[in-house]
Design an enzyme around this catalytic site. Structure first.
Site, PDB file in Angstrom:
ATOM      1  N   GLY A   1      10.967  32.450  44.542  1.00 46.85           N
ATOM      2  CA  GLY A   1      11.672  33.042  45.679  1.00 46.85           C
ATOM      3  C   GLY A   1      13.094  32.511  45.853  1.00 46.85           C
TER       4      GLY A   1
ATOM      5  N   GLU B   1      15.114  34.505  43.599  1.00 46.22           N
ATOM      6  CA  GLU B   1      15.167  35.856  44.188  1.00 46.22           C
ATOM      7  C   GLU B   1      16.159  35.924  45.350  1.00 46.22           C
ATOM      8  OE1 GLU B   1      10.799  35.722  44.401  1.00 46.22           O
ATOM      9  OE2 GLU B   1      10.822  37.763  43.653  1.00 46.22           O
TER      10      GLU B   1
HETATM   11  N1  CO8 Z   1       5.887  25.323  47.613  1.00 40.61           N
HETATM   12  C1  CO8 Z   1       5.403  24.304  48.325  1.00 40.61           C
HETATM   13  N2  CO8 Z   1       5.747  23.014  48.111  1.00 40.61           N
HETATM   14  C2  CO8 Z   1       6.621  22.767  47.125  1.00 40.61           C
HETATM   15  C3  CO8 Z   1       7.175  23.791  46.326  1.00 40.61           C
HETATM   16  C4  CO8 Z   1       6.781  25.137  46.621  1.00 40.61           C
HETATM   17  N3  CO8 Z   1       7.285  26.182  45.960  1.00 40.61           N
HETATM   18  N4  CO8 Z   1       8.002  23.226  45.421  1.00 40.61           N
HETATM   19  C5  CO8 Z   1       7.975  21.898  45.648  1.00 40.61           C
HETATM   20  N5  CO8 Z   1       7.139  21.612  46.665  1.00 40.61           N
HETATM   21  C6  CO8 Z   1       6.807  20.301  47.225  1.00 40.61           C
HETATM   22  C7  CO8 Z   1       5.852  19.526  46.323  1.00 40.61           C
HETATM   23  O1  CO8 Z   1       4.521  19.922  46.531  1.00 40.61           O
HETATM   24  C8  CO8 Z   1       6.118  18.099  46.754  1.00 40.61           C
HETATM   25  O2  CO8 Z   1       5.422  17.860  47.950  1.00 40.61           O
HETATM   26  P1  CO8 Z   1       4.718  16.420  48.217  1.00 40.61           P
HETATM   27  O3  CO8 Z   1       5.855  15.437  48.205  1.00 40.61           O
HETATM   28  O4  CO8 Z   1       4.093  16.570  49.556  1.00 40.61           O
HETATM   29  O5  CO8 Z   1       3.763  16.191  47.100  1.00 40.61           O
HETATM   30  C9  CO8 Z   1       7.609  18.111  47.085  1.00 40.61           C
HETATM   31  O6  CO8 Z   1       7.965  19.477  47.264  1.00 40.61           O
HETATM   32  C10 CO8 Z   1       8.455  17.552  45.974  1.00 40.61           C
HETATM   33  O7  CO8 Z   1       8.132  18.263  44.776  1.00 40.61           O
HETATM   34  P2  CO8 Z   1       7.789  17.521  43.396  1.00 40.61           P
HETATM   35  O8  CO8 Z   1       7.151  16.192  43.663  1.00 40.61           O
HETATM   36  O9  CO8 Z   1       7.039  18.488  42.557  1.00 40.61           O
HETATM   37  O10 CO8 Z   1       9.279  17.272  42.848  1.00 40.61           O
HETATM   38  P3  CO8 Z   1       9.756  17.222  41.321  1.00 40.61           P
HETATM   39  O11 CO8 Z   1      11.167  16.771  41.369  1.00 40.61           O
HETATM   40  O12 CO8 Z   1       8.791  16.452  40.489  1.00 40.61           O
HETATM   41  O13 CO8 Z   1       9.695  18.763  40.820  1.00 40.61           O
HETATM   42  C11 CO8 Z   1      10.039  21.143  41.035  1.00 40.61           C
HETATM   43  C12 CO8 Z   1      10.512  19.727  41.440  1.00 40.61           C
HETATM   44  C13 CO8 Z   1      10.296  21.349  39.537  1.00 40.61           C
HETATM   45  C14 CO8 Z   1      10.877  22.131  41.844  1.00 40.61           C
HETATM   46  C15 CO8 Z   1       8.541  21.305  41.330  1.00 40.61           C
HETATM   47  O14 CO8 Z   1       8.311  20.909  42.681  1.00 40.61           O
HETATM   48  C16 CO8 Z   1       8.014  22.692  41.193  1.00 40.61           C
HETATM   49  O15 CO8 Z   1       7.732  23.109  40.075  1.00 40.61           O
HETATM   50  N6  CO8 Z   1       7.843  23.435  42.294  1.00 40.61           N
HETATM   51  C17 CO8 Z   1       7.223  24.748  42.304  1.00 40.61           C
HETATM   52  C18 CO8 Z   1       8.131  25.797  41.695  1.00 40.61           C
HETATM   53  C19 CO8 Z   1       7.451  27.147  41.711  1.00 40.61           C
HETATM   54  O16 CO8 Z   1       6.435  27.368  41.104  1.00 40.61           O
HETATM   55  N7  CO8 Z   1       8.064  28.106  42.467  1.00 40.61           N
HETATM   56  C20 CO8 Z   1       7.561  29.445  42.586  1.00 40.61           C
HETATM   57  C21 CO8 Z   1       6.725  29.591  43.810  1.00 40.61           C
HETATM   58  S1  CO8 Z   1       5.978  31.194  43.963  1.00 40.61           S
HETATM   59  C22 CO8 Z   1       7.217  32.176  44.576  1.00 40.61           C
HETATM   60  O17 CO8 Z   1       8.316  31.733  44.824  1.00 40.61           O
HETATM   61  C23 CO8 Z   1       6.858  33.605  44.778  1.00 40.61           C
HETATM   62  C24 CO8 Z   1       7.865  34.312  45.668  1.00 40.61           C
HETATM   63  C25 CO8 Z   1       7.347  35.618  46.149  1.00 40.61           C
HETATM   64  C26 CO8 Z   1       6.290  35.493  47.183  1.00 40.61           C
HETATM   65  C27 CO8 Z   1       5.839  36.819  47.664  1.00 40.61           C
HETATM   66  C28 CO8 Z   1       4.802  36.731  48.768  1.00 40.61           C
HETATM   67  C29 CO8 Z   1       3.431  37.190  48.451  1.00 40.61           C
END
Ligand code: CO8
Length: 259
Positions: free
Chosen positions: A110, A113
């Site tokens: 997102g 996006e």
């Molecule tokens: N949602 C919720 N929490 C998140 C997200 C996310 N997208 N991304 C990161 N966080 C949180 C982590 O869970 C973590 O939380 P906590 O400290 O409580 O464990 C905190 O942020 C820090 O993240 P990381 O420890 O993972 O940090 P890193 O530096 O190791 O990694 C990244 C950073 C690479 C960004 C990694 O967090 C990651 O891969 N995040 C997810 C990326 C992803 O998959 N995004 C796509 C999501 S789906 C989407 O966007 C669909 C959109 C359309 C929706 C339509 C509605 C139906």
């Protein structure tokens, strides 16, 4: 309006909207969509604001929609969430003001996006882009399959979607996903410079230019050219057309009044 996760910095005739939920990498949840939507309504109606830029707080631009919020959604809730996202991002895409994404870090799902809904994207060198949704068992739901495809073409869009791979700012530049890449510590200075070049133009003429480009995207070339012709002619009922041409011919700076 009080907002928890959206900060607005008012600059010289433009606004910088910062998504601020750094502990969750600025992941977008329903509350953020509501706040963003309300902020966009205010900025779009504010005649003193001539351009709107977006960035993220901390090391992410936006790491996508909130996976924790989505995990247990029903089909109906998922549809409503995606619809809310579309309605919010359309307020960016259809804004009469130029919009710029200043991508400072992860722009995933997102987040990518939201950047795609903007007119122009610039990025810091360490920014990363991607549509990793299939890894989560979903597809993009905030316009990624449509806007990404229009911007970089179906083959490259499908490669990003199918592989879920993250690409660097330089790769995004090569693909035409971003307009410029700057050193991380120069991103906001470069944003200032870019926006300064935009906000001194006539906002009414800029909105007509935006309409001509976006409206033409949906049309065959003949219809697009007719659309351009009509909008070109419409410029001649503005004060700013008279002012711009008079200023050129009299070798002086134009003073546009947005009329
Ligand atoms: N949602 C919720 N929490 C998140 C997200 C996310 N997208 N991304 C990161 N966080 C949180 C982590 O869970 C973590 O939380 P906590 O400290 O409580 O464990 C905190 O942020 C820090 O993240 P990381 O420890 O993972 O940090 P890193 O530096 O190791 O990694 C990244 C950073 C690479 C960004 C990694 O967090 C990651 O891969 N995040 C997810 C990326 C992803 O998959 N995004 C796509 C999501 S789906 C989407 O966007 C669909 C959109 C359309 C929706 C339509 C509605 C139906």
């Amino acid at each position: 309006m009080e907002t928890k996760h959206i900060k607005v910095e008012y600059k010289n005739r433009w606004a910088l909207v910062k998504i601020s939920r750094p502990k969750a990498m600025n992941a977008i949840n329903s509350d953020i969509l509501d706040e963003l939507s309300a902020v966009l309504d205010q900025l779009n109606e504010n005649d003193d604001i001539r351009a709107i830029a977006f960035t993220g707080e901390g090391k992410a631009f936006i790491a996508g929609a909130d996976i924790a919020e989505m995990k247990d959604m029903t089909t109906i809730q998922a549809r409503d969430f995606a619809t809310k996202g579309h309605q919010t991002f359309e307020k960016i895409e259809k804004s009469l003001k130029p919009t710029i994404a200043a991508v400072n870090g992860y722009a995933l799902g997102g987040g990518c996006e939201l950047a795609l809904a903007c007119d122009i994207r610039i990025a810091g060198a360490s920014a990363q882009f991607g549509q990793p949704e299939v890894c989560l068992g979903i597809i993009p739901g905030f316009g990624g399959t449509q806007r990404l495809t229009k911007l970089i073409g179906p083959a490259k869009a499908k490669e990003l979607l199918y592989t879920s791979k993250r690409i660097s700012a330089e790769e995004a530049l090569e693909m035409g996903l971003v307009n410029h890449v700057f050193a991380d510590d120069e991103l906001y200075d470069e944003l200032d410079k870019l926006v300064a070049e935009i906000v001194d133009k006539s906002s009414v003429i800029l909105s007509i230019a935006k309409d001509a480009v976006d409206g033409g995207l949906e049309k065959e070339i003949d219809d697009g050219l007719k659309y351009e012709t009509n909008l070109f002619a419409m410029c001649f009922c503005t004060h700013d057309q008279t002012e711009g041409m008079d200023a050129f011919l009299n070798k002086r700076e134009a003073k546009f009044s947005d009329k």
